[in-house]
Design a protein around this motif. Sequence first.
Motif, PDB file in Angstrom:
ATOM      1  N   ARG A   1      41.625  -3.490  62.577  1.00  0.00           N
ATOM      2  CA  ARG A   1      41.564  -2.372  61.627  1.00  0.00           C
ATOM      3  C   ARG A   1      42.859  -2.189  60.841  1.00  0.00           C
ATOM      4  N   ILE A   2      44.004  -2.534  61.438  1.00  0.00           N
ATOM      5  CA  ILE A   2      45.278  -2.279  60.781  1.00  0.00           C
ATOM      6  C   ILE A   2      45.652  -3.359  59.782  1.00  0.00           C
ATOM      7  N   ARG A   3      44.812  -4.389  59.621  1.00  0.00           N
ATOM      8  CA  ARG A   3      45.136  -5.442  58.651  1.00  0.00           C
ATOM      9  C   ARG A   3      44.983  -4.916  57.229  1.00  0.00           C
ATOM     10  N   ARG A   4      45.826  -5.426  56.315  1.00  0.00           N
ATOM     11  CA  ARG A   4      45.885  -4.906  54.958  1.00  0.00           C
ATOM     12  C   ARG A   4      44.989  -5.592  53.936  1.00  0.00           C
ATOM     13  N   PRO A   5      44.638  -6.882  54.081  1.00  0.00           N
ATOM     14  CA  PRO A   5      43.861  -7.526  53.004  1.00  0.00           C
ATOM     15  C   PRO A   5      42.588  -6.756  52.683  1.00  0.00           C
ATOM     16  N   ARG A   6      42.140  -6.891  51.452  1.00  0.00           N
ATOM     17  CA  ARG A   6      40.925  -6.228  51.001  1.00  0.00           C
ATOM     18  C   ARG A   6      39.815  -7.255  50.829  1.00  0.00           C
ATOM     19  N   SER A   7      38.573  -6.772  50.812  1.00  0.00           N
ATOM     20  CA  SER A   7      37.454  -7.647  50.505  1.00  0.00           C
ATOM     21  C   SER A   7      37.615  -8.148  49.073  1.00  0.00           C
ATOM     22  N   VAL A   8      37.363  -9.424  48.866  1.00  0.00           N
ATOM     23  CA  VAL A   8      37.537 -10.002  47.547  1.00  0.00           C
ATOM     24  C   VAL A   8      36.576 -11.172  47.377  1.00  0.00           C
ATOM     25  N   ARG A   9      36.001 -11.274  46.193  1.00  0.00           N
ATOM     26  CA  ARG A   9      35.085 -12.358  45.838  1.00  0.00           C
ATOM     27  C   ARG A   9      33.987 -12.507  46.887  1.00  0.00           C
ATOM     28  N   TYR A  10      33.912 -13.651  47.550  1.00  0.00           N
ATOM     29  CA  TYR A  10      32.813 -13.843  48.499  1.00  0.00           C
ATOM     30  C   TYR A  10      33.181 -13.430  49.915  1.00  0.00           C
ATOM     31  N   VAL A  11      34.339 -12.847  50.114  1.00  0.00           N
ATOM     32  CA  VAL A  11      34.777 -12.438  51.452  1.00  0.00           C
ATOM     33  C   VAL A  11      34.649 -10.925  51.598  1.00  0.00           C
ATOM     34  N   ARG A  12      33.914 -10.503  52.642  1.00  0.00           N
ATOM     35  CA  ARG A  12      33.848  -9.076  52.982  1.00  0.00           C
ATOM     36  C   ARG A  12      34.509  -8.886  54.336  1.00  0.00           C
ATOM     37  N   LEU A  13      35.542  -8.069  54.369  1.00  0.00           N
ATOM     38  CA  LEU A  13      36.252  -7.820  55.607  1.00  0.00           C
ATOM     39  C   LEU A  13      35.577  -6.698  56.391  1.00  0.00           C
ATOM     40  N   VAL A  14      35.339  -6.950  57.672  1.00  0.00           N
ATOM     41  CA  VAL A  14      34.775  -5.965  58.592  1.00  0.00           C
ATOM     42  C   VAL A  14      35.879  -5.613  59.579  1.00  0.00           C
ATOM     43  N   ARG A  15      36.267  -4.362  59.614  1.00  0.00           N
ATOM     44  CA  ARG A  15      37.416  -3.964  60.429  1.00  0.00           C
ATOM     45  C   ARG A  15      36.964  -3.388  61.779  1.00  0.00           C
ATOM     46  N   THR A  16      37.762  -3.664  62.799  1.00  0.00           N
ATOM     47  CA  THR A  16      37.464  -3.162  64.131  1.00  0.00           C
ATOM     48  C   THR A  16      38.759  -2.792  64.838  1.00  0.00           C
ATOM     49  N   SER A  17      38.691  -1.752  65.661  1.00  0.00           N
ATOM     50  CA  SER A  17      39.877  -1.355  66.428  1.00  0.00           C
ATOM     51  C   SER A  17      40.036  -2.187  67.688  1.00  0.00           C
ATOM     52  N   GLU A  18      38.954  -2.874  68.113  1.00  0.00           N
ATOM     53  CA  GLU A  18      39.003  -3.686  69.324  1.00  0.00           C
ATOM     54  C   GLU A  18      38.365  -5.043  69.048  1.00  0.00           C
ATOM     55  N   PRO A  19      39.122  -6.002  68.529  1.00  0.00           N
ATOM     56  CA  PRO A  19      38.554  -7.319  68.243  1.00  0.00           C
ATOM     57  C   PRO A  19      38.058  -7.986  69.522  1.00  0.00           C
ATOM     58  N   PRO A  20      36.827  -8.527  69.509  1.00  0.00           N
ATOM     59  CA  PRO A  20      36.338  -9.227  70.700  1.00  0.00           C
ATOM     60  C   PRO A  20      36.975 -10.608  70.799  1.00  0.00           C
ATOM     61  N   ARG A  21      36.806 -11.246  71.933  1.00  0.00           N
ATOM     62  CA  ARG A  21      37.271 -12.628  72.086  1.00  0.00           C
ATOM     63  C   ARG A  21      36.266 -13.544  71.392  1.00  0.00           C
ATOM     64  N   PRO A  22      36.706 -14.352  70.442  1.00  0.00           N
ATOM     65  CA  PRO A  22      35.745 -15.163  69.685  1.00  0.00           C
ATOM     66  C   PRO A  22      35.259 -16.381  70.469  1.00  0.00           C
ATOM     67  N   GLU A  23      34.097 -16.858  70.053  1.00  0.00           N
ATOM     68  CA  GLU A  23      33.639 -18.182  70.454  1.00  0.00           C
ATOM     69  C   GLU A  23      34.202 -19.170  69.437  1.00  0.00           C
ATOM     70  N   HIS A  24      34.357 -20.434  69.844  1.00  0.00           N
ATOM     71  CA  HIS A  24      34.837 -21.456  68.910  1.00  0.00           C
ATOM     72  C   HIS A  24      33.743 -22.496  68.718  1.00  0.00           C
ATOM     73  N   LEU A  25      33.227 -22.566  67.509  1.00  0.00           N
ATOM     74  CA  LEU A  25      32.172 -23.508  67.174  1.00  0.00           C
ATOM     75  C   LEU A  25      32.743 -24.542  66.221  1.00  0.00           C
ATOM     76  N   ASP A  26      32.974 -25.729  66.754  1.00  0.00           N
ATOM     77  CA  ASP A  26      33.548 -26.819  65.967  1.00  0.00           C
ATOM     78  C   ASP A  26      34.841 -26.380  65.274  1.00  0.00           C
ATOM     79  N   GLY A  27      35.688 -25.691  66.031  1.00  0.00           N
ATOM     80  CA  GLY A  27      36.994 -25.301  65.519  1.00  0.00           C
ATOM     81  C   GLY A  27      37.021 -24.010  64.727  1.00  0.00           C
TER      82      GLY A  27
END
Length: 355
Positions: free
Chosen positions: A132-158
């Motif tokens: 949530r504290i990240r500064r970049p904004r949604s732009v062009r084809y990227v929509r940022l979804v903010r969260t206060s508790e990021p989950p642990r990601p899965e890694h699919l082909d890197g």
Amino acid sequence: MTQNTPLSPCHLRITSDVRQRVLSAAQLKARGVSPAQAGEQCRTGGPWQQPLPGVFVLHPGQLSGRERLRSALLYAGRPPASGRRTAPARAGGTDAEYGEAMITGLAALSLYGFAAAPPAVSTDRVDVLVPRIRRPRSVRYVRLVRTSEPPRPEHLDGIPVAPVARALADAVAGLSDAHAVRRLLTEAVRGGHCEPAVVVGELNRAKVLDRPQVVNAVDSLLAESRALAEERLYDMVRTHGLPEPLWNVDLRLPGGPHLGAVDAYWPEEAVAVELDTRAPRHSRLDDDHRRQEHEAEWSAYAARREHLERLGVTVVHLTPRKLRDTREQQAAVVRTALMASADREPAAYVMILPR
């Protein structure tokens, strides 16, 4: 070489590795290419392009699906202006490049192989989950979804990807088509990606459970989940050679109260199986009230189970996940309960009625 002298494309070779074709300004600088030189390469007719701020693709023309994903991650995960990341990068893998950014929404579901999600290359938008504290904004084809508790990601082909249930909730939050929502939720459960309770919990966290297109889809999801769990139970009994029980019956004391419904019952052994397909339902109440409701529901279940146990009925509690992942082990639990009945006191007489 001056600032106006075009950089030779041969300086950085184009390879089949997308990580070498899509680079951030910081990565180019580390390779000896200044921001001015990179910008020069992206002029009209130039050999490079800049699809997002601070991100460069070392070829002209349309981006591939993986290039779009990597460029979105590089943009969303770049360090703040201070040069310090919001959290330590995880060791190993590509997270050092992307910080805590991860693909979510429909693009993530496509990477998980969902047939109901459009291919990543054809999606108009790439959702990226960031702190949530990240500064970049949604732009062009990227929509940022903010969260206060990021989950642990899965890694699919890197590629770091949000867990299925979280990606599903983020996708549903951006959909108004009830049919599309239902298809995604159904595939998540039918395909064995995650359990309904986890899905409903994430939808509740995303505050989308009150939306009309979601309410009906969740009702269908829970109904299908119970049917699927029952099919697994039938299969477990027959595949592992257990005696055929009475299916879906109500138990009552003669002339007395209702003892509860069970999914399978062996009357001679007084053994019952209950499937726990409960899931948190939508509510406008605050978390404390929801917690109290959950605790009250669990207390009622525990009291009913204790009552049956006092009457001499052994209750085996099974969940859809156990039936899916450890079916043989669950069959052994039921078989042990049936065999142990010979060493117990006879159970009280109960009436068995069809549910």
